[in-house]
Design an enzyme around this catalytic site. Structure first.
Site, short mmCIF file in Angstrom:
data_model
loop_
_atom_site.label_atom_id
_atom_site.label_comp_id
_atom_site.label_asym_id
_atom_site.label_seq_id
_atom_site.Cartn_x
_atom_site.Cartn_y
_atom_site.Cartn_z
N ARG A 23 56.94 16.29 78.32
CA ARG A 23 55.54 16.28 77.89
C ARG A 23 55.36 15.57 76.56
O ARG A 23 54.26 15.13 76.22
CB ARG A 23 55.00 17.70 77.74
CG ARG A 23 55.02 18.50 79.03
CD ARG A 23 54.72 19.96 78.75
NE ARG A 23 55.81 20.51 77.92
CZ ARG A 23 55.74 21.64 77.26
NH1 ARG A 23 54.64 22.37 77.30
NH2 ARG A 23 56.77 22.09 76.56
N GLN A 47 43.44 24.01 48.65
CA GLN A 47 42.69 22.81 48.99
C GLN A 47 43.57 21.93 49.86
O GLN A 47 44.78 21.86 49.65
CB GLN A 47 42.26 22.07 47.72
CG GLN A 47 41.42 20.84 47.98
CD GLN A 47 40.80 20.28 46.72
OE1 GLN A 47 40.37 21.02 45.84
NE2 GLN A 47 40.75 18.96 46.62
N ASN A 49 43.75 17.92 51.11
CA ASN A 49 43.24 16.57 50.92
C ASN A 49 43.85 15.65 51.96
O ASN A 49 44.98 15.89 52.43
CB ASN A 49 43.62 16.02 49.54
CG ASN A 49 43.09 16.88 48.41
OD1 ASN A 49 42.05 17.51 48.52
ND2 ASN A 49 43.82 16.91 47.32
N ARG A 59 49.14 4.70 45.55
CA ARG A 59 48.31 5.79 45.01
C ARG A 59 49.19 6.61 44.08
O ARG A 59 50.29 6.98 44.41
CB ARG A 59 47.77 6.66 46.13
CG ARG A 59 46.77 5.93 47.03
CD ARG A 59 46.09 6.90 47.98
NE ARG A 59 45.29 6.24 48.96
CZ ARG A 59 43.97 6.04 48.85
NH1 ARG A 59 43.33 6.47 47.79
NH2 ARG A 59 43.32 5.42 49.80
N HIS A 62 50.04 10.79 40.14
CA HIS A 62 49.08 11.80 39.72
C HIS A 62 49.77 13.14 39.49
O HIS A 62 50.78 13.45 40.12
CB HIS A 62 48.01 11.98 40.80
CG HIS A 62 47.25 10.73 41.07
ND1 HIS A 62 46.74 10.43 42.31
CD2 HIS A 62 46.90 9.69 40.26
CE1 HIS A 62 46.12 9.26 42.27
NE2 HIS A 62 46.21 8.79 41.03
N HIS A 119 53.20 12.74 41.49
CA HIS A 119 53.30 12.30 42.88
C HIS A 119 52.55 10.98 43.07
O HIS A 119 51.48 10.76 42.52
CB HIS A 119 52.68 13.36 43.80
CG HIS A 119 52.59 12.90 45.22
ND1 HIS A 119 51.40 12.52 45.79
CD2 HIS A 119 53.54 12.74 46.16
CE1 HIS A 119 51.63 12.15 47.05
NE2 HIS A 119 52.92 12.27 47.28
N TYR A 132 47.70 16.36 52.07
CA TYR A 132 48.27 17.11 50.96
C TYR A 132 47.73 18.54 51.03
O TYR A 132 46.53 18.75 50.96
CB TYR A 132 47.82 16.58 49.60
CG TYR A 132 47.79 15.10 49.41
CD1 TYR A 132 48.63 14.50 48.48
CD2 TYR A 132 46.88 14.29 50.09
CE1 TYR A 132 48.58 13.14 48.26
CE2 TYR A 132 46.84 12.93 49.88
CZ TYR A 132 47.68 12.35 48.97
OH TYR A 132 47.63 11.00 48.75
N ARG A 174 41.82 2.86 38.05
CA ARG A 174 42.18 4.10 37.35
C ARG A 174 43.70 4.22 37.21
O ARG A 174 44.21 4.52 36.13
CB ARG A 174 41.63 5.30 38.10
CG ARG A 174 42.07 6.61 37.51
CD ARG A 174 41.57 7.78 38.36
NE ARG A 174 42.09 9.02 37.83
CZ ARG A 174 42.92 9.82 38.50
NH1 ARG A 174 43.29 9.54 39.71
NH2 ARG A 174 43.37 10.93 37.95
#
Length: 181
Positions: A23, A47, A49, A59, A62, A119, A132, A174
């Protein structure tokens, strides 16, 4: 063992156990009790994301600078990303070092990072979907960044990009203007 510690203390790569048959396949991507029992960490998700990134997008790096901090559990359900963890804890023996792992639907791997770690990632395919799970909600006052191309970190985004046929990195204003490490 499904969790394997990275060279950065407080970061682990999770490789799920896969069950394949005619399957398709089934795997447990995230199991709180496994994090608690194997890593000894309490991880309450506050949260979730999701980002969709084109090929060559970088990216991060952060991190959250608050008393609560923010741990993350990152996975890639479509495409491929080269996921990077940076140790930003000044009292850590691996301070200023980084480690990385490729995450994709194909390999099923995820990364768990503790609070105090930075990260970022490089998208290796168009439409890469990263999810995330976060232990704290986003707070613009405590959300911080380090320039992913900081010469002091020496993260080899460019060489990984070139190995994957990517000629140009796309970095937000940024992130490009974030302080160097």
């Amino acid at each position: 063992m499904p969790f394997q510690e990275m060279k950065i203390k407080g970061a682990w790569v999770h490789t799920p156990i896969r069950h394949n048959d005619e399957r398709g396949r089934f795997e447990e991507q995230f199991k709180l009790s496994q994090i608690e029992s194997e890593l000894g960490i309490e991880f309450l998700v506050k949260q979730v994301n999701q980002s969709v990134s084109n090929r060559g997008v970088v990216r991060g790096v952060h991190f959250t600078e608050s008393d609560e901090g923010q741990a993350k559990y990152i996975s890639c359900s479509k495409g491929r990303i080269w996921d990077v963890v940076v140790d930003l804890r000044k009292d850590s023996i691996t301070y200023g070092q980084w480690d990385a792992a490729e995450l994709s639907l194909e390999n099923g791997k995820s990364i768990f990072i503790s609070t105090g770690l930075g990260h970022g990632f490089l998208s290796l395919e168009d439409g890469s979907v990263s999810t995330y799970l976060c232990s704290a909600e986003y707070n613009s006052d405590s959300d911080q960044g380090v320039n992913p191309l900081s010469e002091n970190l020496k993260i080899n985004f460019q060489s990984i990009a070139e190995q994957n046929g990517i000629t140009k990195l796309m970095i937000s204003e940024r992130d490009r203007n974030a302080p160097n490490f």
